[in-house]
Design a protein around this motif. Sequence first.
Motif, PDB file in Angstrom:
ATOM      1  N   ALA A 241       0.475   3.708  10.377  1.00 14.66           N
ATOM      2  CA  ALA A 241      -0.246   3.465   9.272  1.00 14.66           C
ATOM      3  C   ALA A 241      -1.412   2.380   9.678  1.00 14.66           C
ATOM      4  O   ALA A 241      -1.241   1.624  10.473  1.00 14.66           O
ATOM      5  CB  ALA A 241       0.564   3.030   8.099  1.00 14.66           C
ATOM      6  N   ILE A 242      -2.694   2.438   8.938  1.00  9.88           N
ATOM      7  CA  ILE A 242      -3.582   1.331   9.206  1.00  9.88           C
ATOM      8  C   ILE A 242      -4.165   1.295   7.763  1.00  9.88           C
ATOM      9  O   ILE A 242      -4.513   2.015   7.001  1.00  9.88           O
ATOM     10  CB  ILE A 242      -4.988   2.180  10.148  1.00  9.88           C
ATOM     11  N   TRP A 243      -4.196  -0.058   7.448  1.00  7.22           N
ATOM     12  CA  TRP A 243      -4.673  -0.503   6.511  1.00  7.22           C
ATOM     13  C   TRP A 243      -6.211  -1.338   6.844  1.00  7.22           C
ATOM     14  O   TRP A 243      -6.282  -2.354   7.668  1.00  7.22           O
ATOM     15  CB  TRP A 243      -3.921  -1.831   5.769  1.00  7.22           C
ATOM     16  N   ALA A 244      -7.117  -0.984   6.073  1.00  8.02           N
ATOM     17  CA  ALA A 244      -9.001  -1.723   6.524  1.00  8.02           C
ATOM     18  C   ALA A 244      -8.943  -2.737   5.306  1.00  8.02           C
ATOM     19  O   ALA A 244      -8.801  -2.405   3.952  1.00  8.02           O
ATOM     20  CB  ALA A 244      -9.835  -0.646   6.385  1.00  8.02           C
ATOM     21  N   TRP A 245      -8.879  -3.845   5.665  1.00  5.60           N
ATOM     22  CA  TRP A 245      -8.908  -5.003   4.938  1.00  5.60           C
ATOM     23  C   TRP A 245     -10.464  -5.517   4.694  1.00  5.60           C
ATOM     24  O   TRP A 245     -11.201  -5.492   5.655  1.00  5.60           O
ATOM     25  CB  TRP A 245      -8.196  -6.297   5.216  1.00  5.60           C
ATOM     26  N   GLY A 246     -10.925  -5.719   3.398  1.00  4.76           N
ATOM     27  CA  GLY A 246     -12.255  -5.937   3.327  1.00  4.76           C
ATOM     28  C   GLY A 246     -12.200  -7.087   2.120  1.00  4.76           C
ATOM     29  O   GLY A 246     -11.439  -8.044   1.832  1.00  4.76           O
ATOM     30  N   GLU A 247     -13.329  -7.241   1.320  1.00  3.77           N
ATOM     31  CA  GLU A 247     -13.580  -8.366   0.388  1.00  3.77           C
ATOM     32  C   GLU A 247     -12.938  -8.139  -1.114  1.00  3.77           C
ATOM     33  O   GLU A 247     -12.377  -9.022  -1.705  1.00  3.77           O
ATOM     34  CB  GLU A 247     -14.862  -8.562  -0.119  1.00  3.77           C
ATOM     35  N   SER A 248     -12.463  -6.934  -1.153  1.00  4.97           N
ATOM     36  CA  SER A 248     -11.707  -6.658  -2.573  1.00  4.97           C
ATOM     37  C   SER A 248     -10.677  -5.560  -2.402  1.00  4.97           C
ATOM     38  O   SER A 248     -10.284  -4.950  -3.506  1.00  4.97           O
ATOM     39  CB  SER A 248     -12.654  -6.254  -3.560  1.00  4.97           C
ATOM     40  N   TYR A 249     -10.135  -5.268  -1.284  1.00  2.00           N
ATOM     41  CA  TYR A 249      -9.103  -4.406  -1.189  1.00  2.00           C
ATOM     42  C   TYR A 249      -8.141  -4.498   0.249  1.00  2.00           C
ATOM     43  O   TYR A 249      -8.810  -5.274   1.023  1.00  2.00           O
ATOM     44  CB  TYR A 249      -9.740  -2.785  -0.922  1.00  2.00           C
ATOM     45  N   PRO A 250      -6.899  -3.917   0.417  1.00  2.47           N
ATOM     46  CA  PRO A 250      -7.081  -3.215   1.411  1.00  2.47           C
ATOM     47  C   PRO A 250      -7.050  -1.653   1.196  1.00  2.47           C
ATOM     48  O   PRO A 250      -6.413  -1.376  -0.009  1.00  2.47           O
ATOM     49  CB  PRO A 250      -5.839  -3.277   2.147  1.00  2.47           C
ATOM     50  N   ASP A 251      -7.742  -0.813   2.098  1.00  2.48           N
ATOM     51  CA  ASP A 251      -7.457   0.410   2.056  1.00  2.48           C
ATOM     52  C   ASP A 251      -6.417   1.061   2.878  1.00  2.48           C
ATOM     53  O   ASP A 251      -6.687   0.821   4.244  1.00  2.48           O
ATOM     54  CB  ASP A 251      -8.945   1.368   2.096  1.00  2.48           C
ATOM     55  N   LEU A 252      -5.684   1.982   2.657  1.00  4.08           N
ATOM     56  CA  LEU A 252      -4.876   2.696   3.612  1.00  4.08           C
ATOM     57  C   LEU A 252      -5.519   3.984   4.103  1.00  4.08           C
ATOM     58  O   LEU A 252      -5.456   5.011   3.370  1.00  4.08           O
ATOM     59  CB  LEU A 252      -3.549   3.060   2.923  1.00  4.08           C
ATOM     60  N   ILE A 253      -5.909   3.930   5.372  1.00  4.12           N
ATOM     61  CA  ILE A 253      -6.763   5.057   5.919  1.00  4.12           C
ATOM     62  C   ILE A 253      -6.056   5.904   6.574  1.00  4.12           C
ATOM     63  O   ILE A 253      -6.658   7.007   6.523  1.00  4.12           O
ATOM     64  CB  ILE A 253      -7.972   4.494   6.560  1.00  4.12           C
ATOM     65  N   VAL A 254      -4.869   5.729   6.975  1.00  5.23           N
ATOM     66  CA  VAL A 254      -3.940   6.849   7.772  1.00  5.23           C
ATOM     67  C   VAL A 254      -2.636   6.363   7.395  1.00  5.23           C
ATOM     68  O   VAL A 254      -2.183   5.122   7.553  1.00  5.23           O
ATOM     69  CB  VAL A 254      -4.370   6.692   9.238  1.00  5.23           C
ATOM     70  N   ASN A 255      -1.629   7.312   7.193  1.00  4.18           N
ATOM     71  CA  ASN A 255      -0.264   7.072   7.014  1.00  4.18           C
ATOM     72  C   ASN A 255       0.457   8.289   7.420  1.00  4.18           C
ATOM     73  O   ASN A 255       0.559   9.230   6.522  1.00  4.18           O
ATOM     74  CB  ASN A 255      -0.009   6.610   5.443  1.00  4.18           C
ATOM     75  N   ASP A 256       0.942   8.396   8.560  1.00  4.88           N
ATOM     76  CA  ASP A 256       1.614   9.571   9.099  1.00  4.88           C
ATOM     77  C   ASP A 256       2.940   9.231   9.784  1.00  4.88           C
ATOM     78  O   ASP A 256       3.023   8.316  10.486  1.00  4.88           O
ATOM     79  CB  ASP A 256       0.491  10.286   9.822  1.00  4.88           C
ATOM     80  N   ILE A 257       3.673  10.305  10.190  1.00  6.15           N
ATOM     81  CA  ILE A 257       4.733   9.980  11.076  1.00  6.15           C
ATOM     82  C   ILE A 257       4.772  10.683  12.508  1.00  6.15           C
ATOM     83  O   ILE A 257       4.126  11.974  12.462  1.00  6.15           O
ATOM     84  CB  ILE A 257       6.184  10.584  10.409  1.00  6.15           C
TER      85      ILE A 257
END
Length: 286
Positions: A241-257
């Motif tokens: 899983a990868i979260w992209a952190w920015g000014e107003s979020y994180p966005d979960l850009i991938v979530n796999d097994i």
Amino acid sequence: MSPSRTLPSAAQRSRSLRLLGSGVAGTLATLVLLSGCGAVPASSEGEDQVANPPVAAAEAEPIEEDSAGHTSTGSEDSEDSADSAPATSAEAEPAETTSDPAAEKTTPEPAEPQSFSGTGAEVVILEPLGEDFFFATVTHDGSRNVALWSVDENGQDLDLMVNQIGTYEGQVALNFREDPAAIRVEADGNWTIDLVPLSDAPRWDGESAYEGTGDSIVLVGDVADGLTPVTLTHDGERNFAIWAWGESYPDLIVNDIGAYDGTTLLPDGSVALQVSADGNWSIAKN
């Protein structure tokens, strides 16, 4: 060197993630109460009002006539004397200014890195982190489960930072969203926790593929500009899983097994990536 964009300010962390801050780095209005507006109260009924005394009219001066038949008044003499007298005026002296040290703004000192070590279950109390963002580098040499929770000042769990079986080494977010007061550790072996300023994290410039292993924190300031497709790979067996952190979020850009190879978008304005992986992984711009 910190990225050009910043995460939200500390006052906004409990809502959503300040890189740095940022940015951090980024931003609350202060209400100022005004008092003593200078309004003059109206006089109450029954009070005597004192009127200004009338200005008395100047009496006419007698007209004098000289031998030549010319006339003059006493006011001419007074005008002559007024012209001959030097004019004086009070010059305004510059007001002295005094500086109030208490009113001067000071730049807060950056928080110092912190390190902890122990064996088995324990709670470590953190020094205040201030306005800076930190991630934690964690190691564990036991054979059973190791779990770390960030804890607030009331003793309530905030985030499950680490949850692995056996030996572990990785980097995890600490105060990207909220400021923890402590870290609660569950482990069966020796462990270490090092708090590192986010500005010291590895950086990806987007020019070539970036490769990492396991849980990682990576700065990506200025890589994403508008639509930015990226290809991600992972060769591990567990969650990726990868979260992209920015000014107003994180966005979960991938979530796999397990193993993964796919393309997704890196959100515009991304500042840092928080990667959860048990194997080798990579990210590259298309």
